[in-house]
Design an enzyme around this catalytic site. Structure first.
Site, PDB file in Angstrom:
ATOM      1  N   LYS B   7       0.759  -1.190  -0.027  1.00  0.00           N
ATOM      2  CA  LYS B   7       0.021   0.092   0.127  1.00  0.00           C
ATOM      3  C   LYS B   7       1.082   1.473   0.168  1.00  0.00           C
ATOM      4  O   LYS B   7       1.908   1.336   0.919  1.00  0.00           O
ATOM      5  CB  LYS B   7      -0.965   0.008   1.151  1.00  0.00           C
ATOM      6  CG  LYS B   7      -1.691  -1.123   1.174  1.00  0.00           C
ATOM      7  CD  LYS B   7      -3.241  -0.889   2.085  1.00  0.00           C
ATOM      8  CE  LYS B   7      -3.864  -2.287   2.501  1.00  0.00           C
ATOM      9  NZ  LYS B   7      -5.266  -2.256   2.115  1.00  0.00           N
TER      10      LYS B   7
ATOM     11  N   MET C   1       5.578   6.427   3.629  1.00  0.00           N
ATOM     12  CA  MET C   1       4.351   5.903   4.565  1.00  0.00           C
ATOM     13  C   MET C   1       3.878   4.652   4.180  1.00  0.00           C
ATOM     14  O   MET C   1       2.967   3.962   3.991  1.00  0.00           O
ATOM     15  CB  MET C   1       3.177   6.741   4.576  1.00  0.00           C
ATOM     16  CG  MET C   1       3.172   7.845   5.457  1.00  0.00           C
ATOM     17  SD  MET C   1       3.666   7.705   7.058  1.00  0.00           S
ATOM     18  CE  MET C   1       2.468   6.225   7.340  1.00  0.00           C
ATOM     19  N   PRO C   2       4.994   3.837   3.223  1.00  0.00           N
ATOM     20  CA  PRO C   2       4.293   2.545   2.493  1.00  0.00           C
ATOM     21  C   PRO C   2       4.041   1.427   3.807  1.00  0.00           C
ATOM     22  O   PRO C   2       4.627   1.403   4.692  1.00  0.00           O
ATOM     23  CB  PRO C   2       5.381   1.951   1.545  1.00  0.00           C
ATOM     24  CG  PRO C   2       6.659   3.165   1.501  1.00  0.00           C
ATOM     25  CD  PRO C   2       6.199   3.730   2.738  1.00  0.00           C
ATOM     26  N   TYR C   3       3.188   0.437   3.306  1.00  0.00           N
ATOM     27  CA  TYR C   3       2.813  -0.687   4.153  1.00  0.00           C
ATOM     28  C   TYR C   3       3.049  -1.894   3.322  1.00  0.00           C
ATOM     29  O   TYR C   3       2.318  -1.871   2.403  1.00  0.00           O
ATOM     30  CB  TYR C   3       1.396  -0.436   4.798  1.00  0.00           C
ATOM     31  CG  TYR C   3       0.868  -1.487   5.388  1.00  0.00           C
ATOM     32  CD1 TYR C   3       1.296  -2.082   6.761  1.00  0.00           C
ATOM     33  CD2 TYR C   3       0.029  -2.325   4.892  1.00  0.00           C
ATOM     34  CE1 TYR C   3       0.728  -3.023   7.598  1.00  0.00           C
ATOM     35  CE2 TYR C   3      -0.668  -3.391   5.458  1.00  0.00           C
ATOM     36  CZ  TYR C   3      -0.344  -3.816   6.906  1.00  0.00           C
ATOM     37  OH  TYR C   3      -0.704  -4.916   7.412  1.00  0.00           O
ATOM     38  N   VAL C  43       6.620   0.151   7.057  1.00  0.00           N
ATOM     39  CA  VAL C  43       6.219  -0.895   7.738  1.00  0.00           C
ATOM     40  C   VAL C  43       6.019  -1.865   7.035  1.00  0.00           C
ATOM     41  O   VAL C  43       5.431  -1.987   6.036  1.00  0.00           O
ATOM     42  CB  VAL C  43       4.881  -0.441   8.391  1.00  0.00           C
ATOM     43  CG1 VAL C  43       4.500  -1.628   9.439  1.00  0.00           C
ATOM     44  CG2 VAL C  43       5.268   0.825   9.342  1.00  0.00           C
TER      45      VAL C  43
END
Lengths: 73, 73, 73, 73, 73, 73
Positions: B7, C1-3, C43
């Site tokens: 994501k 902010m990648p997940y 994350v």
């Protein structure tokens, strides 16, 4: 390190920018209060899904609402 | 049979088609190298989420960036 | 902010602690290399799912492997 | 209390409203038939992901289809 | 119809039954307060993931904590 | 390329191996029937979550069931 994923209906019902901010703040505080998790590493991700893509009771949300609004004879 | 879900922020920051191709290739190679997983059954799924829908530290990403850019008095 | 969420088979096939470390490192480097994402906010979350809970082609992975191992008459 | 999340390709290949209705009905019936789960508390969520965001075998779906359509010399 | 998925570290750090109850209550109230969502259809799902399966900054959480605890020479 | 993720209660209520096989078969057939998706590339993933980790209406499932079983005075 908590990760909170909030899925809500989008489109006409999508949260405003201010509401998203409140959801992020509120979810982060919840994890801090209940589990003592550090806000600095709590990630919140809000995803908006069109209303017709949600189902419960074997029917999509728009169909359910239509039926709820229409009294049965 | 691995499944990799990536994501990232979308909109103006969305990955290009070429970058998506690289992410798919890289994630598949990573699983093959580390865990000896067959590429043929490794599925990668990239999802783009608007920047204001991400939060960390109790604030959305746009608010964090704005604060980081503005020196406190 | 990648997940990045990596789902792999667990149990006897679960990654070791060292392999998990490599997956985390590799996925974080991939996002940094391809999209210039800061490692500090990337994350990675590895989830282990029992082999019989995975399916492809309408069959669970153990059934598929059993059939692949057994020559048809 | 089951939760079923169905991810499919969107855009030109996105399911129609009628197809979404069938997916919701079918998934709910499947859980009722196999596990005796109450439809009233079965939630189904359909998510549409652009074709170029899916990968398998280390390649995106559009690249795979292009190669499949083009005979090798 | 909101769906809230909370992923936290499990094992020794897993939430207690009472803490899970508080997370479910708090997340449901948050959605009711901010978006006026009906609690009756708000679903919360808590998933516990082993600490060594989480990574940030390219390192697993146990490695990060070990380094944070050990002063560099 | 569809991906179907089914989350159900685990523990004492976990599906048996035969039930998992039926869920995988049924979900794959559903996608083939409604959207004409090829079974060969349909991935199904079943995840089992402890009953006390699910909530609806602001209460965990065990609390809800206990209340439903106990008549109010």
């Amino acid at each position: 390190m908590p990760y909170v994923n909030i899925k809500v209906t989008g489109g006409a019902e999508a949260p405003t920018t201010a509401q998203k901010e409140e959801l992020i703040k509120g979810a982060t505080e919840l994890l801090a209060r209940v589990l003592n998790k550090k806000p600095a590493t709590t990630v919140v991700l809000i995803e908006e899904v069109p209303m017709e893509n949600w189902g419960v009771g074997g029917e999509s949300v728009p169909v359910r609402r239509m039926k709820a609004a229409k009294p049965s004879p």
